[in-house]
Structure formats: structure tokens, C-alpha cells
Design a protein around this motif. Structure first.
Motif, PDB file in Angstrom:
ATOM      1  N   UNK A  37       0.829  -1.206   0.000  1.00 43.68           N
ATOM      2  CA  UNK A  37       0.000   0.000   0.000  1.00 43.68           C
ATOM      3  C   UNK A  37       0.864   1.256   0.000  1.00 43.68           C
ATOM      4  N   UNK A  38       2.011   1.212   0.656  1.00 48.48           N
ATOM      5  CA  UNK A  38       2.922   2.360   0.635  1.00 48.48           C
ATOM      6  C   UNK A  38       3.403   2.629  -0.788  1.00 48.48           C
ATOM      7  N   UNK A  39       3.721   1.570  -1.528  1.00 51.63           N
ATOM      8  CA  UNK A  39       4.129   1.728  -2.925  1.00 51.63           C
ATOM      9  C   UNK A  39       3.020   2.356  -3.766  1.00 51.63           C
ATOM     10  N   UNK A  40       1.775   2.055  -3.422  1.00 53.23           N
ATOM     11  CA  UNK A  40       0.636   2.542  -4.200  1.00 53.23           C
ATOM     12  C   UNK A  40       0.213   3.958  -3.808  1.00 53.23           C
ATOM     13  N   UNK A  41       0.867   4.528  -2.797  1.00 51.35           N
ATOM     14  CA  UNK A  41       0.514   5.881  -2.380  1.00 51.35           C
ATOM     15  C   UNK A  41      -0.609   5.949  -1.371  1.00 51.35           C
ATOM     16  N   UNK A  42      -0.943   4.824  -0.774  1.00 51.62           N
ATOM     17  CA  UNK A  42      -1.994   4.792   0.250  1.00 51.62           C
ATOM     18  C   UNK A  42      -1.447   5.355   1.562  1.00 51.62           C
ATOM     19  N   UNK A  43      -2.283   6.102   2.283  1.00 51.32           N
ATOM     20  CA  UNK A  43      -1.915   6.613   3.606  1.00 51.32           C
ATOM     21  C   UNK A  43      -3.123   6.463   4.532  1.00 51.32           C
ATOM     22  N   UNK A  44      -2.899   6.016   5.759  1.00 53.25           N
ATOM     23  CA  UNK A  44      -3.972   5.896   6.740  1.00 53.25           C
ATOM     24  C   UNK A  44      -4.492   7.289   7.108  1.00 53.25           C
ATOM     25  N   UNK A  45      -5.772   7.341   7.413  1.00 52.00           N
ATOM     26  CA  UNK A  45      -6.380   8.624   7.764  1.00 52.00           C
ATOM     27  C   UNK A  45      -6.046   9.037   9.198  1.00 52.00           C
ATOM     28  N   UNK A  46      -5.969  10.346   9.404  1.00 55.96           N
ATOM     29  CA  UNK A  46      -5.888  10.931  10.743  1.00 55.96           C
ATOM     30  C   UNK A  46      -7.314  11.200  11.218  1.00 55.96           C
ATOM     31  N   UNK A  47      -7.609  10.804  12.444  1.00 57.14           N
ATOM     32  CA  UNK A  47      -8.924  11.066  13.030  1.00 57.14           C
ATOM     33  C   UNK A  47      -8.764  12.112  14.137  1.00 57.14           C
TER      34      UNK A  47
END
Length: 914
Positions: free
Chosen positions: A428-438
């Protein structure tokens, strides 16, 4: 000269203005000659592949900030985002100093989440400011200083006499400065506010406090300051930007202030790979796994100039360093450790050596995720799962500190569950995914502090107080009912509250006619006003402000004989319910109850139900958990269509070594051959296994809810609450990131599918509140929120209460507070636990999916835990105390699974196509 001419005139720079295009001319042309000269002297070579003088975040941010536009600059470490934030500011200050001179006032506030980061930025500001002012023909001065909890009284007084034009501070110190009778006047001239590492503040109450402080500052300033946020990789950008700039009311409508986003999150090249010391983490002896890991780690360290090794716990950081020194020849001259439990002097020594490049390897937990510039780090190693893509990128981003350098990171997974986490995480890091900040919202405790502070500063209309609070992002939806709850607490509008030594903090009244008690000529008669109560109000506020909770260790005693057996971290105690069994000092104890700072237990031979490392582990992010479920769906489909060869081929497109590819493939292949595809949770299936343990006389329910530990902590409490109501039995719970286990006596059972399906999503919050009654979790969070709300004072008249003493005080108040109607501190305690700690919104969302049929609940009986349940099952295993014990239990579980597969023969293959 413009930038091109300056470069062309230099002999030491290869530059032909006729052939090289500059695409950041707009940014460069805005700078004063002295700033341009300094910049070229420092960064004269073109940024590789960038066609200009500036990095991508700099070329976008400098014109925006120069135009006075609120800006969120989001870029990885080493991309120049700090200079992107500051360049236009010190350029503006230089121009004004040359033209007319700067006043003795603060023009720019830099807010950092860490004192060490503020110190580092302070040092990094000195170089450009000194270099720029030295190049000026006339005598110019741009002062800068740092102010936080370690600043001496003499230094604070000096700032009043000779005020810094750029002031570096922390959120807590800013809140104090806003109430400082003398220094707050120095803030009226602030024109720029830079919030560094804003992503690390937005997700907690320190950020909530800061957001309100910025709105208070907004009302004090002569003109609205330009707000600049600097952040590493974060998501969602719009939410963080709105958190930075706040809200304003226009034409009767509240909307975010205008802002621009500089999105340069993916301007650096990453070289990351997941490694595993073996393709068989069950039958390879732990000693062999450890030896291979340390051999490879030592080799990596020797192949690089400076290596930073992250672990997930402080004890882990110490253990890795110890092994490198004992077995691979490292010593104090070339290695070190850095974490929050070490002395300040020791941490600063390590930081200094990292900045100088004079140390080969440093192990750390989380203390070096943010902050100091470490230009010589060329490799980051992550041991175990960092639990979120954002944390992975933040940590690995510490390597290759210059733009154009490839960021090199290696991740080692040493257990099967983390192997899957890390495989998905790196992909997911390679794909540009980032976890959301809540972002926490509508927190009464922080609101209580800030309203109290506003009342202390001056009497003001209640409408103004409400507007200031609602202008901050966390309180944009803070309704009238919430305000009434807050004011009822602040004015002590409850019978019996003052008898508990909890007094009113503000008065609230209508402005009286000239003969009345509260008459203020500047306000209309009849206008609602708010002011502070008590002569000690300012002292109480200034000495008790802040949101970071104190913590302490709990002494553990046996009930029989009152024998002291050790200590537990109070956060770990939150995980224990009456009857839970844990390991302390190599012995098993059954938890009974807690009284203040003491916990009482009985020695037992029963199985341990809660792992001793629980409170140290970081929780898996909810977003990454969802991605793991999607990954599992793809794995199952690929296995069913093409078998293990197809899965291996697919996994080789991930950044994984061959051991990882084979280990992951084998695990899922055995899972499907043993229990079928229905045993694997996916986005549209919640899988549950039911297994009987005749040795322990227990019935175990392994719930594969892979949404992370916060979700599972809440969902397990909710499910245990309903199961206990149906069976009238004590339900034992063990929670992990990839699911949880409920355990009942063997003679009790429930239809677990029906229990889950019948939970009403609209009743989840009420049920969870009921399940928390009498829990240590509730007691601890009430203490924390009572202290934040200044219901309990940490410091008063020279006396300071320890966290343990605060706990005693809070337990005396808790039952009283629970009986009050809509009591702000109590309501905030429940809100924080349910929303911030137990992820109740996600639980409601999943349960609604079950109600609508979007998600199926599928339970099945198994003779022994399936491979994906091994981790959950070991949490309940009675003989797991050491790593060697866990290995033996895993081998036993695995042998049972393989025996079952072999007995089924070809039938086992058909199970994989369920």
C-alpha cells in the motif's frame, strides 16, 4: 542580478542560462538579494530532476506564503518543507527590517509538538538568518528565540525587554503565553504561525488545545495571521488543512478559512523490502530465527554509513542494541539507544552524534520518528510492524535526508501475523496509500481549560466565547446543548459539588445596570457575560494547563497475606477484568480488584488470558486493517483459481523477499485446506471459529475481525457484554490486532452468529457505556479527564499531586459524578473511551453492514484453531510465558492442522474451493 545571472557568474557551478530552464523563477524572483545570495551559496546546484533552485514543496509554498495564503505543506522528511515554510517569512522580515525596522514584538510563531524539535529548528534557523543578515549592506537584525517549559525565568524576562521576532514554542507554552499579563501583548503583532509536524498533533488532544489557542490568538492579533502547516505524509489533506486554518462565519454560514494545499508527499524515491529470516516461522527454532535476523541486521549496518533501527517498544530497542553489542562486536563508540525513558542528557548525546554522523547504529522506539535533522542516516530498519503506513513512511523517511537520494528501508517481520501486516503495508505504501488521521471532536475537558483561560484574561460576552471555540475545527459542531453542559460544570451548577471541593471556575451572568454587581460599561446591559471566579484563578490555570496525562505503576499484592509481587503499568491494568489471568515475574495471577494505587490478585495455575506486552504494542490502524481484509479476499480467490503457484507469482509483485512470499502462501494454503474459504475474513465476511478446549474445560470463539486493536477492544467488550447476559457466565477476553478471543466455560455456549447479528447498531454506545461500569479503564480515564478539566488540581499552593494521588482523588469523585445529570467530565470520559479508544463509529459501521446483509457472519466449528487463529489461540494458551513456549504451542497447533489435512487427503484440497 536575478538568480540566473548569479549562477552564471559563479565559477564553481556548472550553469548555462541559455540551455537550462528554471521553472521556479516566480519563487526565486520574490526573494531579497541577500536571501538569493545565501540560498545559492547554500544550495547552488540544481535540485536533481527539478529544473530549479527549490524542491517541489519549496517552489509551490514560497509564493503562496509570500502572498499571505494559508498553506498546508505536505512532504516527506528531507524534501525541504521546513525551509518551504520559513523562507518567505524571513525574506519578508528582512525587507521590512531594511525599510523601516522591525518592532520589539513577535512576528512569527513556530509551534512544535516536541521541545527537542523546537530546539533543533531554533539551531537550524540561526544559520540562514545569520547568513542572510551578514550579506546585508546595512546593519539589520532578525531575532529569534525559543520558549518552552525549560526556559529560565531570566530568559523569559529578557524576551520582554528584547522580544524575538520569531518565537519557537510548544502548544502548552503558547496557551500559557496567551494568558501571560505582559507577554500576550507581544503576540498582538503576530503575522505568521508555523505548525510543524501537524499530523502528530491533529490526532490527539494536544492538537485540540492548539486549535483553540490559534483561534484565541486570531482574535488578539491586529490582522489575521497567515497559517502554515508542515506535515509528513498524511491523509486526508483537506481535514488536516481545515484543522490548521479553522472556521470563520460569513453571511451567517460557518465555513473553513481559505487555504491552499502543497501536496508533495511522493516526491522521493523509496527502496523498501520486507524480509523474514525463514520461510517457516513455526518449525524453525526461535534461536535460529533470532540468529539469522541479527546476522542480517549487523551486515546491513556495516554496509551503510549510519543506520537507524526502529522497534515498537522501548524494551525492544534495548534488546536489539544488547544483541548487536554482545554478538556482533558493536560497542558504545559506534552504537547507542534512544527512547523516552533515558535521561535528557543521554538522549541529547545520541541526537548530537546522529547529526554529526559519528555513530554507526542507533536503536529507538518512537522517540526519533519526528524532529531532529539526521543528514547521515542512509538506512532505516523497522523491526516488526509499525502498524500503519503513515508510521512506516515517517520512520523510513528518516533515511536519505537529501532530495534526490533514494530512501532505503528494510522491514523485518518475525511472526506470522506481522508478516501479513507488513506485506500489505509495504504494498500500500508503494501505491501511495496513507492511513487517515482522526481528529478528536467536542472534547469537554479541553473546552473547560480554554473557556477558563478566556475568562481569566478578561470579562467577555458569552457569544464571543462560543464563537472562538466554534471557530476551531474540533469544535465546529459544538452545539448549544454541549455549551450548556460545559457551563453547568464550569459554574458548579450541581448540588453537592462544592462539598466535594470542586468549585466554580467562571461566573456567568447578564450585564447589570450601573448599580448591579456585574456592570461593564463597554457591553450592553442585558448582554450575557463570562468572567473568572477566585483570586487564585490565574495561578491555578497557569500551573495546571495541558493535556498530556500523568501515569504511574500499580503495586500488585496478593489478597491472602498482602504480599507484594511486583508492579504493572496502569494502561495494562485497563485491559484486565475480574478473573483475568496474567503473568508477572514468571508466575500466573488472577486479577480480583483494584483499590487506588494497589491491585489485588490470587496466585493461580490457570492459563494466562492477557499477554504481558499488551499495553506496549502500537495498535494497527483501522484503515490498514480494512486493506488487509481486501488482501485476504484476493489471496483466497487466487488460491482457489490457480493454487499456491499463482499466489506466489502474485506476491512476487510485492516488495517482499522470497522467504516472505513462501511463508505467506503456505499459511493461506493450509488455512483453506484445513477450514475452507469461509474461515477467512474479507470485506464482506466476518469469520468466527468455535473450538473446544477439553484440557482447560473452555469453549473458545476466535473472531477474525481484522480492523485493528482499538476496534477489537471495543467490539470484544460489546460482544462479551451480550454473551455474558445470555449465559450468565464470566466471559474471558483476549484482544489482538487481527481479532479477539471470547472464552466460556465448556458447559456454556451461545449461537455466536445470532448474537452478533442481533446487536442493534443504534444501541452500541449505550451497551458499551454499560459494559464500562466499574472497569479500571473508566476509572483511569475519569481521572485523566477530571485533571484536564481542572476538577482535580495537579498543583495547588506549592503542593503537587502525583498521578497515584490524582487517582485516589478521582475515585472519591467518580460515583458522585456518575449520578449527576449530563456532567461534562463524565460525558467526556465516555466520549473519549468510546470514540477515541474503542473506535465506536467503526463498530457501528460494521454492524450496520451486517444488518443490511453487506457483511455475512459465518461461524464454524473446528477441532483445533486454524492457521490464521494461531496468534489468537496462543493468547489463551496456559503455558505461554516465554518465546520458546509460544513456539512449542504453535508447533502443536500446526501439527494438529496438518494431521487433519492429511486425514482428509484429497478431500482437503476440495475444501479450498468453498
Amino acid at each position: 542580478m536575478d538568480g540566473r545571472e548569479l549562477l552564471a557568474a559563479r565559477d564553481d557551478i556548472d550553469f548555462d542560462p541559455a540551455t537550462v530552464a528554471i521553472d521556479d523563477a516566480d519563487a526565486f524572483a520574490r526573494l531579497e538579494p541577500e536571501v538569493r545570495e545565501w540560498w545559492i551559496d547554500e544550495f547552488g546546484e540544481f535540485v536533481p530532476g527539478n529544473g530549479g533552485f527549490f524542491t517541489p514543496p519549496q517552489k509551490e509554498a514560497i509564493p503562496l506564503i509570500d502572498d499571505g495564503t494559508n498553506s498546508l505543506v505536505c512532504a516527506p522528511t528531507g524534501s525541504g518543507k521546513t525551509q518551504a515554510g520559513f523562507c518567505a517569512i524571513y525574506n519578508d522580515l528582512l525587507a521590512r527590517e531594511k525599510a523601516e525596522g522591525l518592532d520589539n514584538a513577535v512576528y512569527c510563531l513556530y509551534v512544535s509538538p516536541l521541545k527537542s524539535l523546537a530546539n533543533d529548528i531554533h539551531r537550524n534557523l540561526a544559520e540562514p538568518l545569520d547568513g542572510i543578515t551578514e550579506r546585508a549592506d546595512e546593519d539589520v537584525e532578525i531575532r529569534h528565540a525559543i520558549r518552552h517549559g525549560d526556559t529560565s525565568d531570566a530568559e523569559r524576562q529578557a524576551m520582554l525587554d528584547e522580544t524575538p521576532h520569531i518565537l519557537n514554542t510548544t502548544p502548552e507554552t503558547l496557551a500559557i503565553l496567551l494568558n501571560s499579563p505582559k507577554f500576550k501583548q507581544k503576540l498582538e503583532s503576530v503575522e505568521y504561525v508555523v505548525v510543524d509536524e501537524i499530523h502528530s498533533l491533529a490526532e490527539n488532544k494536544r492538537g485540540t488545545h492548539l486549535a483553540v489557542s490559534l483561534e484565541r490568538l486570531e482574535r488578539m492579533c491586529e490582522e489575521s495571521p497567515t497559517r502554515i502547516g508542515c506535515s509528513a505524509t498524511v491523509e486526508p489533506l483537506e481535514t488536516v488543512a481545515e484543522f490548521l486554518v479553522g472556521y470563520e462565519t460569513s453571511d451567517g454560514e460557518r465555513r473553513p478559512r481559505e487555504y491552499e494545499i502543497v501536496d508533495a508527499r511522493f516526491v522521493r524515491e523509496f527502496d523498501m523490502e520486507l524480509s523474514c529470516p525463514t520461510d517457516d516461522l513455526i518449525d524453525t527454532p526461535p534461536g535460529v530465527v533470532s540468529e539469522r535476523f541479527y546476522d542480517e541486521l549487523a551486515s546491513l549496518v556495516r554496509d551503510h554509513e549510519s543506520t537507524l533501527v526502529f522497534t515498537n517498544t522501548r524494551s525492544g530497542a534495548e534488546r536489539v542494541l544488547s544483541n548487536l553489542r554482545e554478538k556482533h562486536g558493536f560497542d558504545e563508540s559506534d552504537s547507542g539507544c534512544h527512547h523516552g525513558s533515558l535521561s535528557k542528557d543521554r538522549r541529547q548525546e545520541i541526537e548530537s552524534r546522529l547529526k554529526q554522523g559519528s555513530i554507526d547504529v542507533v536503536t529507538t522506539s518512537t522517540s526519533l520518528e519526528l524532529g531532529i535533522d539526521m543528514p547521515y542516516i542512509d538506512l532505516v530498519v523497522q523491526v516488526g510492524s509499525p502498524k500503519s503506513v503513515a508510521a512506516l513512511l515517517q520512520r523510513v523517511g528518516r533515511a536519505g535526508h537529501q532530495l534526490g537520494e533514494t530512501v532505503r528501508g528494510r522491514v523485518f517481520a518475525l511472526d506470522r501475523d506481522e508478516l501479513i501486516e507488513c506485506a500489505v503495508m509495504l504494498r500500500k505504501a508503494e501505491e501511495g496509500f496513507v492511513d487517515r488521521v482522526f481528529v478528536p471532536e467536542n472534547a469537554h475537558d479541553v473546552a473547560a481549560q480554554q473557556v477558563y483561560g478566556m475568562g481569566i484574561n478578561e470579562v467577555r460576552p458569552e457569544t464571543e466565547v462560543r464563537e472562538i471555540l466554534r471557530s476551531s475545527y474540533p469544535y465546529r459542531n459544538y452545539g448549544d446543548a454541549a455549551f450548556e453542559t460545559l457551563f453547568a460544570y464550569l459554574t458548579a451548577d450541581y448540588d453537592g459539588l462544592e462539598a466535594k471541593n470542586v468549585y466554580a471556575k467562571v461566573w456567568r451572568d447578564t450585564n447589570a445596570p450601573p448599580s448591579g454587581e456585574h456592570h461593564y460599561e463597554e457591553y450592553d446591559v442585558g448582554q450575557e457575560l463570562i468572567g473568572k471566579r477566585g483570586r487564585m484563578a490565574r495561578v491555578i490555570y497557569m500551573t495546571n494547563i495541558g493535556t498530556i496525562p500523568d501515569s504511574f505503576d500499580i503495586d500488585v499484592f496478593t489478597r491472602c497475606g498482602d504480599e507484594w509481587v511486583g508492579q504493572l503499568d496502569e494502561e495494562y491494568l485497563d485491559t484486565l477484568e475480574k478473573g483475568d489471568v496474567f503473568v508477572l515475574g514468571g508466575a500466573n495471577y488472577e486479577y480480583k480488584y483494584r483499590r487506588g494505587t494497589k491491585a489485588y490478585v490470587d496466585p493461580t495455575s490457570k492459563q494466562a488470558t492477557v499477554p504481558s506486552w499488551f499495553s506496549e504494542r502500537l495498535p494497527l490502524s483501522y484503515d490498514l486493517g480494512r486493506e488487509m481484509l481486501a488482501f485476504q479476499q484476493e489471496v483466497v480467490a487466487t488460491l482457489q483459481d490457480g493454487g499456491p503457484p499463482a499466489v506466489r507469482e502474485w506476491l512476487r509483485t510485492f516488495p517482499l523477499d522470497e522467504n516472505t512470499v513462501r511463508a505467506v502462501t503456505r499459511m493461506y494454503d493450509e488455512q483453506l485446506r484445513y477450514a475452507g474459504g469461509r474461515s477467512v475474513s474479507t470485506p464482506d465476511r466476518l469469520a468466527i471459529e468455535v473450538a473446544l478446549d477439553h484440557d482447560e474445560y473452555r469453549r473458545h470463539y476466535y473472531v477474525h475481525s481484522g480492523y485493528g486493536r482499538r476496534f477489537n477492544d471495543g467490539f470484544s467488550r460489546l460482544l462479551a457484554y451480550h454473551v455474558a447476559q445470555q449465559t450468565n457466565a464470566n466471559v474471558q477476553v483476549a484482544v489482538a490486532d487481527n481479532g479477539f478471543t471470547l472464552s466460556l466455560p465448556l458447559n456454556r455456549k451461545v449461537d455466536i452468529e445470532a448474537v452478533v447479528a442481533e446487536i442493534d447498531p443504534d444501541e452500541v454506545r449505550a451497551d458499551l457505556r454499560a459494559s464500562l461500569d466499574g472497569s479500571d479503564l473508566l476509572k483511569r480515564y475519569f481521572r485523566i479527564n477530571a485533571t484536564r478539566s481542572l476538577m482535580i488540581l495537579k498543583r495547588y499552593k506549592g503542593y503537587e499531586k502525583t498521578a497515584a494521588q490524582q487517582q485516589v482523588s478521582s475515585e472519591m469523585l467518580l460515583s458522585f459524578a456518575q449520578n449527576l445529570d449530563e456532567f461534562a467530565v463524565m460525558e467526556e470520559t465516555y466520549r473519549e473511551i468510546l470514540q477515541d479508544k474503542l473506535n465506536v463509529a467503526a463498530i457501528e459501521r460494521v454492524l450496520r453492514g451486517i444488518v443490511t446483509g453487506e457483511t455475512r457472519v459465518e461461524a464454524q466449528a473446528v477441532e483445533s484453531p486454524s492457521p490464521r487463529a494461531f496468534g489468537l489461540a496462543t493468547l489463551m494458551a496456559s503455558d505461554v510465558v516465554l518465546a520458546e513456549d509460544e513456539s512449542a504451542v504453535l508447533q502443536e497447533f500446526h501439527a494438529r492442522v496438518m494431521d487433519e489435512i492429511e486425514r482428509d487427503g484429497e478431500g482437503g484440497e476440495s475444501v479450498a474451493t468453498d
